[in-house]
Design a protein around this motif. Structure first.
Motif, PDB file in Angstrom:
ATOM      1  N   THR A 110       0.851  -1.205   0.000  1.00 34.78           N
ATOM      2  CA  THR A 110       0.000   0.000   0.000  1.00 34.78           C
ATOM      3  C   THR A 110       0.880   1.246   0.000  1.00 34.78           C
ATOM      4  N   GLY A 111       1.909   1.233   0.864  1.00 31.38           N
ATOM      5  CA  GLY A 111       2.837   2.374   0.921  1.00 31.38           C
ATOM      6  C   GLY A 111       3.545   2.563  -0.412  1.00 31.38           C
ATOM      7  N   LEU A 112       3.886   1.450  -1.055  1.00 33.63           N
ATOM      8  CA  LEU A 112       4.563   1.535  -2.357  1.00 33.63           C
ATOM      9  C   LEU A 112       3.650   2.198  -3.385  1.00 33.63           C
ATOM     10  N   LYS A 113       2.397   1.729  -3.412  1.00 35.37           N
ATOM     11  CA  LYS A 113       1.466   2.267  -4.408  1.00 35.37           C
ATOM     12  C   LYS A 113       1.264   3.770  -4.219  1.00 35.37           C
ATOM     13  N   SER A 114       1.204   4.195  -2.969  1.00 32.43           N
ATOM     14  CA  SER A 114       0.979   5.634  -2.758  1.00 32.43           C
ATOM     15  C   SER A 114       2.210   6.430  -3.190  1.00 32.43           C
ATOM     16  N   ARG A 115       3.402   5.823  -3.066  1.00 35.17           N
ATOM     17  CA  ARG A 115       4.609   6.538  -3.514  1.00 35.17           C
ATOM     18  C   ARG A 115       4.731   6.558  -5.040  1.00 35.17           C
ATOM     19  N   LEU A 116       4.099   5.561  -5.689  1.00 32.63           N
ATOM     20  CA  LEU A 116       4.243   5.455  -7.160  1.00 32.63           C
ATOM     21  C   LEU A 116       2.954   5.884  -7.866  1.00 32.63           C
ATOM     22  N   ALA A 117       2.303   6.886  -7.318  1.00 31.76           N
ATOM     23  CA  ALA A 117       0.958   7.253  -7.791  1.00 31.76           C
ATOM     24  C   ALA A 117       0.859   7.421  -9.313  1.00 31.76           C
ATOM     25  N   GLY A 118       1.872   7.998  -9.949  1.00 32.63           N
ATOM     26  CA  GLY A 118       1.750   8.274 -11.392  1.00 32.63           C
ATOM     27  C   GLY A 118       2.223   7.130 -12.275  1.00 32.63           C
ATOM     28  N   ILE A 119       2.652   6.024 -11.678  1.00 33.46           N
ATOM     29  CA  ILE A 119       3.256   4.932 -12.476  1.00 33.46           C
ATOM     30  C   ILE A 119       2.284   3.748 -12.526  1.00 33.46           C
ATOM     31  N   LYS A 120       2.238   3.078 -13.683  1.00 32.76           N
ATOM     32  CA  LYS A 120       1.281   1.967 -13.840  1.00 32.76           C
ATOM     33  C   LYS A 120       1.663   0.785 -12.930  1.00 32.76           C
ATOM     34  N   THR A 121       0.695   0.364 -12.116  1.00 33.20           N
ATOM     35  CA  THR A 121       0.923  -0.828 -11.278  1.00 33.20           C
ATOM     36  C   THR A 121      -0.265  -1.773 -11.444  1.00 33.20           C
ATOM     37  N   GLU A 122      -0.049  -3.034 -11.059  1.00 32.82           N
ATOM     38  CA  GLU A 122      -1.118  -4.038 -11.192  1.00 32.82           C
ATOM     39  C   GLU A 122      -0.920  -5.068 -10.078  1.00 32.82           C
ATOM     40  N   THR A 158       7.441   3.484 -17.836  1.00 37.22           N
ATOM     41  CA  THR A 158       7.540   3.763 -19.278  1.00 37.22           C
ATOM     42  C   THR A 158       8.690   4.723 -19.578  1.00 37.22           C
ATOM     43  N   SER A 159       9.467   5.073 -18.548  1.00 38.96           N
ATOM     44  CA  SER A 159      10.616   5.954 -18.773  1.00 38.96           C
ATOM     45  C   SER A 159      11.675   5.657 -17.705  1.00 38.96           C
ATOM     46  N   GLU A 160      12.882   6.115 -17.996  1.00 36.97           N
ATOM     47  CA  GLU A 160      13.977   5.928 -17.023  1.00 36.97           C
ATOM     48  C   GLU A 160      13.638   6.606 -15.695  1.00 36.97           C
ATOM     49  N   GLN A 161      13.003   7.776 -15.766  1.00 36.47           N
ATOM     50  CA  GLN A 161      12.639   8.498 -14.544  1.00 36.47           C
ATOM     51  C   GLN A 161      11.708   7.641 -13.681  1.00 36.47           C
ATOM     52  N   GLU A 162      10.773   6.925 -14.330  1.00 38.66           N
ATOM     53  CA  GLU A 162       9.857   6.068 -13.557  1.00 38.66           C
ATOM     54  C   GLU A 162      10.595   4.864 -12.957  1.00 38.66           C
ATOM     55  N   VAL A 163      11.638   4.392 -13.634  1.00 33.56           N
ATOM     56  CA  VAL A 163      12.461   3.310 -13.052  1.00 33.56           C
ATOM     57  C   VAL A 163      13.151   3.852 -11.800  1.00 33.56           C
ATOM     58  N   ILE A 164      13.703   5.046 -11.907  1.00 37.38           N
ATOM     59  CA  ILE A 164      14.405   5.661 -10.768  1.00 37.38           C
ATOM     60  C   ILE A 164      13.444   5.809  -9.580  1.00 37.38           C
ATOM     61  N   GLU A 165      12.259   6.312  -9.846  1.00 37.10           N
ATOM     62  CA  GLU A 165      11.279   6.500  -8.754  1.00 37.10           C
ATOM     63  C   GLU A 165      10.904   5.160  -8.125  1.00 37.10           C
ATOM     64  N   SER A 217       8.664  -3.976 -20.400  1.00 38.77           N
ATOM     65  CA  SER A 217       8.251  -4.091 -21.808  1.00 38.77           C
ATOM     66  C   SER A 217       7.631  -2.799 -22.354  1.00 38.77           C
ATOM     67  N   GLY A 218       7.244  -1.888 -21.451  1.00 41.10           N
ATOM     68  CA  GLY A 218       6.693  -0.602 -21.919  1.00 41.10           C
ATOM     69  C   GLY A 218       7.781   0.408 -22.275  1.00 41.10           C
ATOM     70  N   MET A 219       9.023   0.087 -21.929  1.00 36.93           N
ATOM     71  CA  MET A 219      10.138   0.980 -22.316  1.00 36.93           C
ATOM     72  C   MET A 219      10.717   0.416 -23.605  1.00 36.93           C
ATOM     73  N   ASN A 220      10.067   0.719 -24.705  1.00 34.90           N
ATOM     74  CA  ASN A 220      10.366  -0.033 -25.937  1.00 34.90           C
ATOM     75  C   ASN A 220      10.681   0.851 -27.144  1.00 34.90           C
ATOM     76  N   ARG A 221      11.119   2.066 -26.898  1.00 29.77           N
ATOM     77  CA  ARG A 221      11.401   2.951 -28.044  1.00 29.77           C
ATOM     78  C   ARG A 221      12.745   2.609 -28.701  1.00 29.77           C
ATOM     79  N   VAL A 222      12.753   2.612 -30.016  1.00 27.18           N
ATOM     80  CA  VAL A 222      14.021   2.531 -30.747  1.00 27.18           C
ATOM     81  C   VAL A 222      14.434   3.979 -30.965  1.00 27.18           C
ATOM     82  N   LYS A 223      15.522   4.397 -30.316  1.00 27.36           N
ATOM     83  CA  LYS A 223      15.825   5.831 -30.266  1.00 27.36           C
ATOM     84  C   LYS A 223      16.671   6.317 -31.443  1.00 27.36           C
ATOM     85  N   ALA A 224      17.526   5.438 -31.950  1.00 28.93           N
ATOM     86  CA  ALA A 224      18.376   5.870 -33.067  1.00 28.93           C
ATOM     87  C   ALA A 224      18.883   4.661 -33.834  1.00 28.93           C
TER      88      ALA A 224
END
Ligand code: FAD
Length: 485
Positions: free
Chosen positions: A20-32, A68-75, A112-119
């Motif tokens: 529960t504490g984790l989910k509240s800290r990760l409010a903007g990130i997709k969880t299931e 879906t981004s490195e920032q979300e991994v860091i958080e 799997s959501g971090m799937n962009r081919v950047k260059a």
């Protein structure tokens, strides 16, 4: 409960995490945390091994977090560090040894959501770690380029999962293995600390995290080389003995002028019995070489094959379009797809991973094939290691008991063919059977609480572990759940 009713099995002992504490800290990130979905994403292809199926079937995480981004991994890592929750990274879960299974529960970090081919540039690409390998090629092909090396799970595996969990595959006959210098250019890795850092690794530092099962950092970005995208042709060649097939495969591997992507040998009766869509092309007693050759080199390869007494069973560029659509690509009959096709026909099949050291590879592989007969059906994959052509084996084993499986492996090792044991979930037992000091030192630095993919690195869990004891390592959370070694 009446006395006649059986007692329920003891629930697995495992710490309760503050989800529960984790989910509240990760409010903007997709969880299931729907249990059925969490269970689904807590598995990989561990069930290829009857031993791992017995040991790991109960393993399940508490929650899936899908950045879906490195920032979300860091958080996510920062919150997990603070709350002491283990994190097991996952690409697309095609690994074979329970690598991506959360032995201590906690977070399944679905990348799997971090799937962009950047260059895509001449000779190289940059992609997020969750990018599926085939999708990277879709971007590179219009430039006549493609990834140099991929697992046979090309269509589904993530590039980050390949680097963290794989070893090589299609392309290794030309380019060597994943850990060979030059096959990965650069990685971005996030550490598991109070303030997670983003590190850029290249050169010798890559060895810290390649094939470390995500035990010491989360790969977020990958830079790898690209090679020329030729029109590849699948050749199926039939031989009357396994030895002739293996000797030809070795000879073809040594032909530097022939552009090739893979050379596999599968012993009879496996090709006819297990390659269901190719059955019409193959006789029961034929040992088959599957070679993937550039279209302009096919004539040269077939000349060699004729001299070696091969029968041409199939060449994909001559199969009518309608028929070709029904056939899987040749590489999906090789590496661990050979095992998958056998398992679909006979669920009692399992496999080994064997090295036949240079220069005696053909002799040794043939001797082992003859020794076991149809109990252990030969399957060779040719590779170029340190400039020398040799082969790995992924022989198909008709499983009877775990004791017999151990005995078969012992016989291989006694005859000089080291086993990379696919029936173990730890890095060391599946690999060199010794501590990888570089990976251990990096874990001390990047994961001081030991929260990343717990239980997979013996050197961290039990620094005094004796790899020569002959015993199977049992991680404490599995022991607590009543699993035996
Ligand atoms: P996952 O299974 O999700 O993860 C693999 C490991 O890497 C796990 O330990 C996971 O925790 C870790 N991990 C995943 N992503 C990250 C990340 N971003 N950062 C840190 N750690 C991470 N392997 C080969 O090498 N060659 C083959 O030819 C081959 N053929 C196969 C055929 C079949 C039919 C099957 C079932 C497996 C095969 N494999 C092969 C094994 C597997 O498919 C490959 O290793 C594949 O590349 C894994 O990718 P994935 O995205 O599924 O990784």
């Amino acid at each position: 409960m009446t006395e006649a009713e059986p007692k329920p099995a003891a629930a697995p002992v495992r710490p309760a995490y503050d989800i529960t504490g984790l989910k509240s800290r990760l409010a903007g990130i997709k969880t299931e945390d729907n249990p059925a979905l969490v269970k689904q994403k807590s598995r990989d292809f561990y069930w290829y091994s009857p031993t791992l199926k017995r040991q790991l079937d109960h393993v399940v995480g508490d929650i899936i977090v899908s950045p879906t981004s490195e920032q979300e991994v860091i958080e996510t890592l920062g919150a997990a560090f603070e709350l002491g929750i283990p994190v097991t990274p996952r690409g697309t879960g095609t690994g074979n040894y329970g690598q991506a299974m959360p032995l201590s529960g906690g977070i399944v970090l679905d990348l799997s959501g971090m799937n962009r081919v950047k260059a895509v540039q001449p000779g190289r690409f940059v992609a997020e770690a969750g990018a599926v390998i085939a999708e990277i090629d879709k971007v590179a092909r219009p430039q006549n380029q493609e990834i140099r090396m991929h697992p046979s799970t090309y269509a589904t595996a993530s590039v980050g999962g390949f680097i963290a969990g794989g070893s090589g595959g299609i392309g290794s006959i030309t380019w060597g293995g994943l850990r060979d210098a030059g096959n990965v250019i650069r990685l971005k890795v996030v550490t598991m600390e109070e303030e997670p850092r983003v590190l850029e690794l290249s050169g010798d530092d890559l060895a810290r995290v390649t094939h470390a099962y995500g035990t010491n950092g989360i790969i977020t970005e990958v830079e790898m080389p690209l090679g020329p995208a030729y029109r590849w042709v699948d050749l199926f060649l039939g031989f009357d003995t396994f030895e002739r097939a293996a000797a030809f495969a070795n000879e073809l591997g040594e032909q530097d002028g022939i552009a090739k992507k893979n050379i596999a040998v599968v012993a009879a009766p496996a090709p006819r019995t297990y390659f269901l869509r190719h059955q019409d092309y193959i006789a029961e007693d034929q040992h088959v070489v599957i070679a993937i050759i550039a279209d302009f080199a096919v004539d040269a390869a077939l000349n060699l094959a004729r001299r070696a007494g091969a029968e041409l069973l199939l060449r994909s560029d001559k199969v009518p379009e309608e028929e070709r659509k029904k056939l899987p690509p040749g590489f999906e009959l090789t590496w661990n797809h050979t095992t998958l096709r056998a398992l679909r026909v006979d669920p009692a099949i399992t496999y080994l991973q064997v090295l036949y050291p240079f220069p005696d590879q053909v002799k040794l592989a043939t001797a082992l094939h003859e020794r076991f007969g149809e109990e252990v059906m030969g399957h060779l994959e040719f590779v170029r290691f340190d400039g020398k052509v040799t082969c790995f084996g992924l022989p198909l084993v008709r499983f009877t008991t775990e004791e017999r499986l151990e005995e078969i492996m012992r016989i291989h090792e006694d005859l000089g063919a080291p086993i990379f044991n696919p029936h173990r979930y730890t890095l060391e037992e599946g690999g060199m059977k010794q501590t990888d000091e570089v990976q251990l030192a990096f874990k001390r630095e990047a994961d001081p609480k030991g929260l990343l993919n717990p239980g997979k690195m013996i050197a961290w869990e039990d620094p005094d572990y004796d790899y020569r004891s002959g015993k199977t390592f049992l991680f404490k959370s599995l022991a607590a759940a009543g699993v035996s070694p």
